[in-house]
Design a protein around this motif. Structure first.
Motif, PDB file in Angstrom:
ATOM      1  N   ASP A  85      41.169  40.928  43.584  1.00 30.84           N
ATOM      2  CA  ASP A  85      41.219  40.461  42.194  1.00 30.84           C
ATOM      3  C   ASP A  85      39.780  40.255  41.703  1.00 30.84           C
ATOM      4  N   HIS A  94      41.255  46.808  48.985  1.00 29.40           N
ATOM      5  CA  HIS A  94      42.697  46.779  48.726  1.00 29.40           C
ATOM      6  C   HIS A  94      43.013  45.438  48.079  1.00 29.40           C
ATOM      7  N   ASP A  95      43.719  45.453  46.971  1.00 31.71           N
ATOM      8  CA  ASP A  95      44.186  44.227  46.311  1.00 31.71           C
ATOM      9  C   ASP A  95      43.081  43.184  46.145  1.00 31.71           C
ATOM     10  N   ARG A  97      43.575  47.543  42.870  1.00 32.77           N
ATOM     11  CA  ARG A  97      44.683  47.709  43.807  1.00 32.77           C
ATOM     12  C   ARG A  97      44.222  48.519  45.012  1.00 32.77           C
ATOM     13  N   VAL A 126      42.902  43.382  38.814  1.00 32.66           N
ATOM     14  CA  VAL A 126      43.035  43.610  40.257  1.00 32.66           C
ATOM     15  C   VAL A 126      42.715  45.065  40.618  1.00 32.66           C
TER      16      VAL A 126
END
Ligand SMILES: [Zn+2]
Length: 417
Positions: A183, A180-181, A172, A170
């Motif tokens: 995966d 953002h975030d 982050r 991921v």
């Protein structure tokens, strides 16, 4: 003495012992770095008997992981001994990265040699993450097919992400991409569409450092590699090994408490002074430069005084941030990687000046600052090396796969289009 028996006290199983001895032997061949090594040297290096070595060597030869190659190093007397080295066909690692203005894919073989390196123009900053990941997956599939044409089977991929990565999957936070975030590991594995090619994600600065470590044979055993394609990152090598567990976000180290706000939410970060786009902006060039290091280089060549001033300010900031790091770890070389490698002539002096003034040990142990050999290609090559490292560290899983007549695993013919 180190015992191999498991903690439960039960006797080690025969197949575990075989696997362990195979790793031990294979590691000797990997560590020889393509200098042919003989069966007797393997026996001496591992402490295993000659018959055990012969059996393991036969197994590795049959699996196509090693080849017989020329006479071995120790031909002291009598007939020359046949040397063994890593094969240039068989398993391969795939690296992917996002750099300023382009995406890239790279394949390395078991020896660490680059066999395929391709770029696609792309402005990752202005595109949604999903679109960028689709483009990367397309490049990955092309690279897997190109590798198969060279009798190479890609066993895994590593994506070098310019940001904070968790659980090797991921992303982050990648402020300069606006991610953002995401995966990325799961998404790329799905989009590439081959169960045989799992994708892991690593930080681009750490992977650049791995690439530079592997590429530079005569490099010092300890160095810091600072790279700045997007976010400024730093990787550390101590005693010949990459330091694990450090975050490497050099760009968000404070260099001026009265400095401007940063994309990370803090202010006065190094990024605001030494980021490649920030250097261009400070010189009054706000346009979206696809390759900012090249644009800066062109402006300097044209004699732009504002760019020279911006570079001087960047060098001072880099010197302050790097000095903080050098007061903590014992290394004597700083490599300027990524886009900085192209601009090293205008950065080295300012960085060295700050190091001389700020690093306590610099009086006795001078620190050398110089351009990194691989430069902007280090991250994607390091990522590919990271991917093949699973086989280099433990070839047992490769050996366990069902094989075709030519020694290649069956999955080699199944790479999806
Ligand atoms: Zn910041």
């Amino acid at each position: 003495m180190h015992r191999v028996a498991p903690a439960t006290g039960t006797p080690i199983r025969q197949d575990s012992l075989r696997a362990h001895n195979l790793v031990l032997t294979f590691q000797q061949i990997v560590d020889a770095r393509q200098a042919p090594i003989s069966r007797s040297e393997l026996a001496a290096g591992t402490g295993l008997t000659r018959p055990t070595i012969s059996r393991i060597v036969d197994e590795l030869l049959t699996a196509g992981l090693i080849v017989e190659a020329g006479p071995a190093r120790s031909g002291t007397s009598g007939r020359p001994r046949v040397g063994l080295s890593l094969a240039r066909t068989g398993p391969a690692g795939l690296g992917l990265d996002i750099r300023a203005g382009a995406l890239s894919a790279c394949v390395v073989d078991l020896t660490g040699t680059v066999r395929h390196l391709e770029f696609t123009p792309h402005n990752g900053r202005d595109r949604p993450a999903e679109e960028t990941l689709h483009s990367l997956a397309r490049m990955a599939r092309t690279a897997i097919r190109a590798a198969a044409d060279d009798d190479l089977t890609v066993v895994g991929a590593t994506f070098a992400a310019p940001g904070r990565v968790e659980n090797t999957s991921v992303v982050r936070r990648a402020p300069t991409l606006g991610w953002h975030d995401v995966d990325a590991g799961a998404a790329l594995t799905r989009l590439i569409g081959s169960a045989a090619v799992p994708v892991v994600v690593g930080n681009d600065a750490a992977l650049s450092t791995l690439g530079e470590l592997y590429a530079g044979a005569p490099e010092p055993r300890g160095f810091v590699c600072v790279s700045g394609e997007f976010d400024i990152g730093a990787g550390i090598v101590l005693d010949g090994r990459p330091l694990r567990g450090h975050r490497g976000h050099l760009g968000h180290v404070l260099v001026d408490s009265a400095g401007p706000p940063c994309v990370c939410g803090a202010s006065g970060c190094l990024q605001g002074y030494a980021g490649l786009r920030e250097i261009l902006a400070a010189a009054g060039h706000d346009g979206p430069a696809e390759a900012p290091a090249v644009a800066i280089d062109a402006l300097v060549s044209a004699g732009s005084p504002t760019v020279l001033r911006a570079l001087d300010r960047a060098a001072t900031g880099l010197g302050i941030a790097i000095s903080g790091l050098l007061n903590l770890v014992e290394v004597d070389t700083v490599l300027l990687g990524g886009g900085y490698s192209l601009l090293a002539s205008w950065l080295v002096e300012g960085i060295e000046r700050e190091i001389r003034d700020r690093v306590l040990s610099a009086r006795w142990t001078p620190v050398q600052v110089r351009p990194a050999p691989l430069g902007p290609d280090a991250a994607v090559i390091g990522a590919a090396l990271d991917a093949i490292d699973t086989v280099r560290r433990d070839p047992n899983r490769w050996l366990a796969q069902p094989r075709r007549q030519d020694g290649q695993p069956r999955q080699a013919s199944q790479s999806s289009a």
